[in-house]
Design a protein around this motif. Structure first.
Motif, PDB file in Angstrom:
ATOM      1  N   SER B 148     -28.677 -10.408  28.962  1.00 13.99           N
ATOM      2  CA  SER B 148     -28.414  -9.359  29.942  1.00 13.99           C
ATOM      3  C   SER B 148     -27.311  -8.449  29.413  1.00 13.99           C
ATOM      4  O   SER B 148     -26.583  -8.836  28.498  1.00 13.99           O
ATOM      5  CB  SER B 148     -27.972  -9.979  31.262  1.00 13.99           C
ATOM      6  OG  SER B 148     -26.661 -10.504  31.128  1.00 13.99           O
ATOM      7  N   PRO B 149     -27.179  -7.264  29.981  1.00  8.41           N
ATOM      8  CA  PRO B 149     -26.096  -6.358  29.566  1.00  8.41           C
ATOM      9  C   PRO B 149     -24.732  -7.030  29.605  1.00  8.41           C
ATOM     10  O   PRO B 149     -23.925  -6.875  28.682  1.00  8.41           O
ATOM     11  CB  PRO B 149     -26.187  -5.222  30.580  1.00  8.41           C
ATOM     12  CG  PRO B 149     -27.628  -5.183  30.962  1.00  8.41           C
ATOM     13  CD  PRO B 149     -28.098  -6.604  30.942  1.00  8.41           C
ATOM     14  N   ALA B 150     -24.459  -7.778  30.662  1.00  2.13           N
ATOM     15  CA  ALA B 150     -23.164  -8.452  30.773  1.00  2.13           C
ATOM     16  C   ALA B 150     -22.989  -9.472  29.659  1.00  2.13           C
ATOM     17  O   ALA B 150     -21.910  -9.596  29.070  1.00  2.13           O
ATOM     18  CB  ALA B 150     -23.039  -9.134  32.136  1.00  2.13           C
ATOM     19  N   GLU B 151     -24.068 -10.178  29.350  1.00  2.00           N
ATOM     20  CA  GLU B 151     -23.982 -11.181  28.290  1.00  2.00           C
ATOM     21  C   GLU B 151     -23.787 -10.537  26.930  1.00  2.00           C
ATOM     22  O   GLU B 151     -23.103 -11.074  26.060  1.00  2.00           O
ATOM     23  CB  GLU B 151     -25.249 -12.043  28.300  1.00  2.00           C
ATOM     24  CG  GLU B 151     -25.309 -12.999  29.489  1.00  2.00           C
ATOM     25  CD  GLU B 151     -26.671 -13.665  29.625  1.00  2.00           C
ATOM     26  OE1 GLU B 151     -26.702 -14.785  30.150  1.00  2.00           O
ATOM     27  OE2 GLU B 151     -27.691 -13.062  29.230  1.00  2.00           O
ATOM     28  N   ASP B 153     -22.145  -7.780  26.362  1.00  2.00           N
ATOM     29  CA  ASP B 153     -20.728  -7.415  26.288  1.00  2.00           C
ATOM     30  C   ASP B 153     -19.877  -8.633  25.980  1.00  2.00           C
ATOM     31  O   ASP B 153     -18.930  -8.580  25.202  1.00  2.00           O
ATOM     32  CB  ASP B 153     -20.280  -6.795  27.613  1.00  2.00           C
ATOM     33  CG  ASP B 153     -20.840  -5.391  27.799  1.00  2.00           C
ATOM     34  OD1 ASP B 153     -21.320  -4.811  26.791  1.00  2.00           O
ATOM     35  OD2 ASP B 153     -20.807  -4.885  28.926  1.00  2.00           O
ATOM     36  N   GLN B 154     -20.243  -9.729  26.626  1.00  2.00           N
ATOM     37  CA  GLN B 154     -19.520 -10.980  26.430  1.00  2.00           C
ATOM     38  C   GLN B 154     -19.590 -11.422  24.969  1.00  2.00           C
ATOM     39  O   GLN B 154     -18.588 -11.805  24.369  1.00  2.00           O
ATOM     40  CB  GLN B 154     -20.170 -12.047  27.306  1.00  2.00           C
ATOM     41  CG  GLN B 154     -19.241 -13.098  27.810  1.00  2.00           C
ATOM     42  CD  GLN B 154     -19.887 -13.854  28.964  1.00  2.00           C
ATOM     43  OE1 GLN B 154     -21.085 -14.146  28.935  1.00  2.00           O
ATOM     44  NE2 GLN B 154     -19.102 -14.171  29.973  1.00  2.00           N
TER      45      GLN B 154
END
Lengths: 164, 164
Positions: B148-151, B153-154
């Motif tokens: 996912s986008p958040a992942e 970035d992470q």
DNA sequence: TGCTAATATTGAGAAAGTCAATGATTTGTC
DNA sequence: GACAAATCATTGACTTTCTCAATATTAGCA
């Protein structure tokens, strides 16, 4: 192993004195945001460190990986090992030859397919692996020193999902 | 570009038919848990994919990286670029020669130190870079499609912390 | 049976990485 | 200011790694 370039030596020896401006200047560049760049850097430096720590066993990470697979109990064929490690078949034979000459692994007949050969570790191979794993654990420890245990697991998990 | 090895071809062509047992068998091995292994695999496959997508521009990721730095506005010297990209000085001159011959970058005098040369992109270089970035973005998109986008970035954040 | 494909192997050639030496220039020290 | 040591880019030699095509043997299939 000493730092690989004079420039590295400079940076490594005195973190307090940023090398004529330092590389923080480049950390905001587009390139530095690319996962491809970050993984390349991570693997390059991790590899170099691991090779240094494995040097006293006369091993590098490539043969170490082959040995690890032979020690895993999964009995991979050469071609399975090749695709798992992204190695050309010809590279596999070279690596296997070397480790077999060294007495660390053996090629065994595959009962299901007489074309293929299965790789298993010898007694000596398992002992060598035990020594080597200590080195690679130390390398990983140093590489990931900036991350908490939870973050390390997170990193492992994210990487697993993109490569499998 | 077609899959790089016959084995890859097999796996890539029919995900439904696990290659004589598939490689899930090896995913639980100790090796597959090592961050070093995962980053090596990630960079190897990411690189291969990016090279494929850059091929029509007659570029590979190495020269692309150099071009990206020249386009970044940070005006790196050759040696700064070398240490940022983990390249030997001699590799840098080869890459810079090629891109300069191609008219994409220029060596300029460093006002502060007449030994060093500063790299800047030409007009044509910026245009080439604009084309190339589309390809590498696409490569990253494909590489990270499972996250996912958040992942994403992470992952970027965790990798940044271990390489800087 | 015969045809196609896969496995390990060999070997050649290209690409990438490593290392030492050099000329020009800068930096540090006396 | 002069001198020694260090740094930058460059060249060239050398090694390691990657990539490919060819081959003998064996499987799988129609």
């Amino acid at each position: 192993m000493p730092p690989s370039t004079p420039a590295d030596a400079v940076r490594a020896s005195s973190p307090t004195k940023p090398t004529a401006g330092g590389e923080e200047r480049f950390q905001r560049s587009d390139l530095a945001q690319e996962v491809a760049f970050l993984t390349a850097r991570a693997r390059g430096r991790g590899n170099a460190l691991a090779n240094r720590l494995l040097a006293d066993l006369d091993l590098k990470v490539r043969p170490f990986s082959v040995l690890a697979m032979a020690c895993s109990g999964t009995n991979p064929s050469q071609r399975e090992l090749g695709s798992f490690l992204d190695l050309d078949p010809s590279q596999v034979v070279a690596l296997v030859d070397m480790l077999e000459t060294r007495g660390a692994i053996r090629r065994e007949a595959d009962p299901r397919d007489r074309r293929s050969k299965i790789l298993v570790a010898t007694e000596a191979g398992h002992e060598l692996y035990a020594q080597a794993v200590q080195r690679t654990r130390e390398a990983e420890e140093q590489t990931l020193h900036a991350l908490s245990p939870a973050e390390r697991d997170q990193l492992r998990e994210l990487l697993s999902r993109i490569v499998f």
